[in-house]
Every structure is written in structure tokens, then in C-alpha cells.
Design an enzyme around this catalytic site. Structure first.
Site, PDB file in Angstrom:
ATOM      1  N   TRP A 101      -5.703 -15.812 -24.118  1.00  0.00           N
ATOM      2  CA  TRP A 101      -6.886 -15.454 -24.916  1.00  0.00           C
ATOM      3  C   TRP A 101      -6.576 -15.478 -26.402  1.00  0.00           C
ATOM      4  CZ3 TRP A 101     -10.937 -16.475 -22.434  1.00  0.00           C
ATOM      5  CH2 TRP A 101     -10.998 -16.242 -21.059  1.00  0.00           C
ATOM      6  N   ASP A 171      -8.667  -8.143 -30.474  1.00  0.00           N
ATOM      7  CA  ASP A 171      -9.470  -8.316 -29.254  1.00  0.00           C
ATOM      8  C   ASP A 171      -8.978  -7.258 -28.266  1.00  0.00           C
ATOM      9  OD1 ASP A 171     -10.453  -9.056 -26.777  1.00  0.00           O
ATOM     10  OD2 ASP A 171      -9.740 -11.124 -26.841  1.00  0.00           O
ATOM     11  N   LYS A 195     -15.196  -5.838 -18.613  1.00  0.00           N
ATOM     12  CA  LYS A 195     -13.984  -5.380 -17.947  1.00  0.00           C
ATOM     13  C   LYS A 195     -14.008  -3.864 -17.784  1.00  0.00           C
ATOM     14  CE  LYS A 195     -11.938  -9.379 -19.883  1.00  0.00           C
ATOM     15  NZ  LYS A 195     -11.777 -10.124 -18.635  1.00  0.00           N
TER      16      LYS A 195
HETATM   17  C1  LIG Z   1      -8.549 -10.384 -23.680  1.00  0.00           C
HETATM   18  C2  LIG Z   1      -9.727 -11.274 -23.418  1.00  0.00           C
HETATM   19  N1  LIG Z   1     -10.352 -11.851 -24.457  1.00  0.00           N
HETATM   20  C3  LIG Z   1     -11.411 -12.651 -24.271  1.00  0.00           C
HETATM   21  C4  LIG Z   1     -11.905 -12.906 -23.021  1.00  0.00           C
HETATM   22  C5  LIG Z   1     -13.090 -13.814 -22.894  1.00  0.00           C
HETATM   23  O1  LIG Z   1     -14.205 -13.044 -22.760  1.00  0.00           O
HETATM   24  P1  LIG Z   1     -15.665 -13.680 -22.603  1.00  0.00           P
HETATM   25  O2  LIG Z   1     -15.722 -14.261 -21.241  1.00  0.00           O
HETATM   26  O3  LIG Z   1     -16.550 -12.484 -22.796  1.00  0.00           O
HETATM   27  O4  LIG Z   1     -15.837 -14.691 -23.647  1.00  0.00           O
HETATM   28  C6  LIG Z   1     -11.287 -12.297 -21.914  1.00  0.00           C
HETATM   29  C7  LIG Z   1     -11.728 -12.436 -20.528  1.00  0.00           C
HETATM   30  O5  LIG Z   1     -12.586 -12.943 -20.014  1.00  0.00           O
HETATM   31  C8  LIG Z   1     -10.165 -11.480 -22.133  1.00  0.00           C
HETATM   32  O6  LIG Z   1      -9.539 -10.914 -21.091  1.00  0.00           O
END
Ligand SMILES: Cc1ncc(COP(=O)(O)O)c(C=O)c1O
Length: 360
Positions: A101, A171, A195
Site C-alpha cells: 500500500w 495511512d 477495516k
Molecule cells: C493500508 C491500506 N491502505 C490502503 C488500502 C486501500 O484502500 P481502498 O480499497 O479503500 O482504496 C488498503 C486496503 O484495502 C490498506 O490496507
């Protein structure tokens, strides 16, 4: 009704109490004669829902007054672009890459300026957090970026990096509200809610006011400009009303449970049950260096792909679901967010013990 123990990394388990409450209010939300799904986002009833949600979140996280709370669409991934677009005045940013991520955010930011990877743990499959006490921070960096809890690899920053005075952006998608946090240490702290907070489809971004300006990169879409959203109280266009409503319920649940100190106590207790078992198991082993282990996402392996698959299959039959590791790493992963009861972790460990005996 038959509920399973759901170890999904996200969308993930929600508090049963909250699910029951929203079910009860489905047809008639508090005497309005309609569901929140059917309600105008410009109505007084909805304004109360969003205002209360924001206030409860502010109370839980002790968010200082000079921070805005934005409820935005596009998920956490949309912020990967919105952050550089809004913050890159010098068109320079430093990224610490501790997982997929963070890497995605790093790659996205490259579209908008000069992006430096100032630390990474990719050399050991992201199984640790690099030492960030004295990194070579770029003198003209607009911000330093981290992914605080790495959902896929199960690592967590136990100490924030020394940004040498630069704005920290984090994040926190997979550790949101899992423990108390000092918001004043961040310029932006944000995360997808699917989450640890609510249903999928929304990101909450908590942004220090001085970072919310008209001075954004040329071509920044109106919707991605923080100022647009901040000036409109997250109601520039139709927001994810139902998600805001459910998140608000979860905030109230968290307050009732004793807030983030109590969540941290429970999360430490739950994670310890699993890590203690892994540390003495002859079959299963954790994949993260002990000092960087996440309280939320616990990856583990047997070292044998077929055995891993057998475990995941049999666990599912026993009502312990979504234990398969991320498709990029394999093995298993148990996500044990706030809403996972201690009994769920105990049931998992009991099952792992039995599986180990049967497969010795
Ligand atoms: C730490 C982290 N950042 C970003 C995301 C991406 O999130 P989204 O699907 O809401 O874009 C995720 C998981 O899906 C994640 O675990």
C-alpha cells in the site's frame, strides 16, 4: 442466525450490536419513516448524523480544533493522488515503503513530482519496519509519507519516523481507532473505513488546517481538492450517507466500550493470545520480526503450501473464515480488528492447536 468468526482484512467484521441497531432502524430511522439510505443528504436528520459522527470521532481521537475531519469517497487509494495534489508545493515528497500500500502510494505520487524512497523493507519481503530515527529527509520535501500499519505483511510502526520537522502523512487504514493516537504529530492521518470502522466505500481524512489551501497542483479535480470538501463540510456532493451513518454507530459503540485506551488494552490482549501460540508452535510460525508485529493483522505460515491450503479449508468448515493470506504473499493472515471478540481469537488458537496435533 448463524454468524462465523470473520478474519477478513477488509471489508471486515463489524460489532454485532451495531449491525443489530442498523437493522432495527432499516425501515424507519428514529421516527422519520424512512431508512437512512433513502434520506436526503441535505436534510436536518442527516446533518445531525454527520455532525454527531464527526464529534464522536473528535472525542475518541482527541482531534485538535485546528484539524478538519473529512468523510470522502474514493477509498484510501484516491488519497494516494489527492495528497500529492494538495501538498506538493515544492513538488517533492519522501516516502517510506513498508508494503504494497505504501508502494502504491509512492508510485501514484510519482505522477505529480519528485518522489524519494527514503527507506524500504522490501529486501526482506516487508517483514520489518526500517529504522526511521535518522533518515536523509529531503530539505525541500513537502511531506514524509508512511503506511502506519501494513495490512498485508502485518507490520506496524511502533514509533513514528523522525521527519526532521517535515509534515508527516500517514495511512492508518488498518489500525484506525485501534489505540490512542496523538493527532498533532501528523499533518494528515487518513484511512479507508472498511477495516476497523464501517462498511466499504469511504475514507476519513483528518487534515491540519494549514494544509488545506487553494494552492494545489494545476489540474487538481474540484472533488480532490481538500478545500472544496472542507468548505462544504464533506457535503460538496452527495456523500456516502449510509456509510457515514454506520461509522457514526461504531464511534458510539467505541465510546460505550471505553474508548481507544480500552480498545488498545483489548487488542494487546487478543494479539498476545495468537502471537504466544505462534511463538511456541511446531507447525505454524509468524512471519514478522517480533518488535514490529501488528496488533491488527497477523500473518503466519506452515512453510508448506498444501498444508496452508488444508488449514484454510478446514478452518472455514469450523466457522473460522477468511484466513487465507493476501494473494501476493500466500500463507495465512488473521485480521483481528476492534470488532473481533476475544472469543474469536481463542477459537482460532484452539483450532490451530487441534490442527497441529492432527497434522504433526
Ligand atoms: C493500508 C491500506 N491502505 C490502503 C488500502 C486501500 O484502500 P481502498 O480499497 O479503500 O482504496 C488498503 C486496503 O484495502 C490498506 O490496507
Amino acid at each position: 442466525m448463524s454468524r462465523v468468526y470473520n478474519f477478513s482484512a477488509g471489508p471486515a467484521v463489524l460489532p454485532e450490536e451495531v449491525l443489530k441497531e442498523v437493522a432495527e432502524e432499516m425501515m424507519d430511522y428514529q421516527g422519520t419513516g424512512m431508512s437512512v439510505m433513502e434520506m436526503s443528504h441535505r436534510s436536518a436528520d442527516f446533518q445531525k448524523i454527520i455532525d454527531e459522527a464527526e464529534q464522536d470521532l473528535r472525542d475518541l481521537m482527541k482531534i485538535p480544533d485546528n484539524y478538519k475531519v473529512l468523510f470522502l469517497q474514493g477509498g484510501a487509494s484516491q488519497q494516494f493522488a489527492a495528497i500529492p495534489m494538495n501538498l506538493m508545493k515544492n513538488k517533492v515528497a519522501d516516502y517510506i515503503v513498508t508494503g504494497q500500500w505504501a508502494k502504491k502510494a509512492y508510485q501514484e505520487a510519482q505522477k505529480y513530482g519528485k518522489v524519494n524512497k527514503i527507506a524500504s523493507s522490501e529486501d526482506k519481503t516487508f517483514s520489518y519496519i526500517p529504522d526511521c530515527s535518522d533518515l536523509s529527509i529531503s530539505p525541500d520535501a513537502d511531506y514524509v509519507y508512511i503506511c502506519e500499519n501494513n495490512t498485508i505483511y502485518g507490520t506496524k510502526f511502533k514509533k513514528l519516523p523522525n521527519t526532521k520537522g517535515k509534515t508527516l502523512v500517514a495511512d492508518v487504514s488498518s489500525c484506525f481507532l485501534s489505540e490512542p493516537v496523538d493527532v498533532s504529530k501528523y499533518g494528515i492521518i487518513y484511512g479507508g473505513v472498511q477495516k476497523n470502522i464501517g462498511p466499504a466505500g469511504m475514507v476519513i481524512s483528518i487534515i491540519r488546517e494549514d494544509l488545506i489551501t487553494d494552492d494545489v497542483l494545476e489540474g487538481t479535480p474540484t472533488m480532490l481538492k481538500f478545500k472544496t470538501q472542507a468548505d462544504a463540510g464533506s457535503l460538496y456532493n452527495t456523500p456516502n450517507c449510509y456509510c457515514i451513518y454506520v461509522c457514526g454507530k461504531v464511534f458510539k459503540w467505541l465510546k460505550k466500550m471505553g474508548g481507544l485506551e480500552e480498545m488498545q488494552r483489548r487488542n494487546i490482549e487478543k494479539a498476545k493470545i495468537l502471537y504466544d501460540f505462534l511463538d511456541q508452535s511446531k507447525l505454524f510460525k509468524g512471519t514478522v520480526v517480533p518488535e514490529d508485529r501488528s496488533l491488527m493483522n497477523v500473518p503466519f505460515v506452515t512453510g508448506d503450501k498444501d498444508m496452508d491450503a488444508k488449514f484454510v479449508k478446514e478452518a472455514k468448515e469450523a466457522g473460522l473464515v477468511n484466513l487465507k493470506g493476501h494473494r501476493t504473499v500466500g500463507g495465512m493472515r488473521a485480521s483481528i480488528y476492534n470488532a473481533m471478540p476475544k472469543e474469536g481469537v481463542e477459537a482460532l488458537v484452539a483450532f490451530m492447536k487441534k490442527f497441529e496435533e492432527e497434522n504433526a
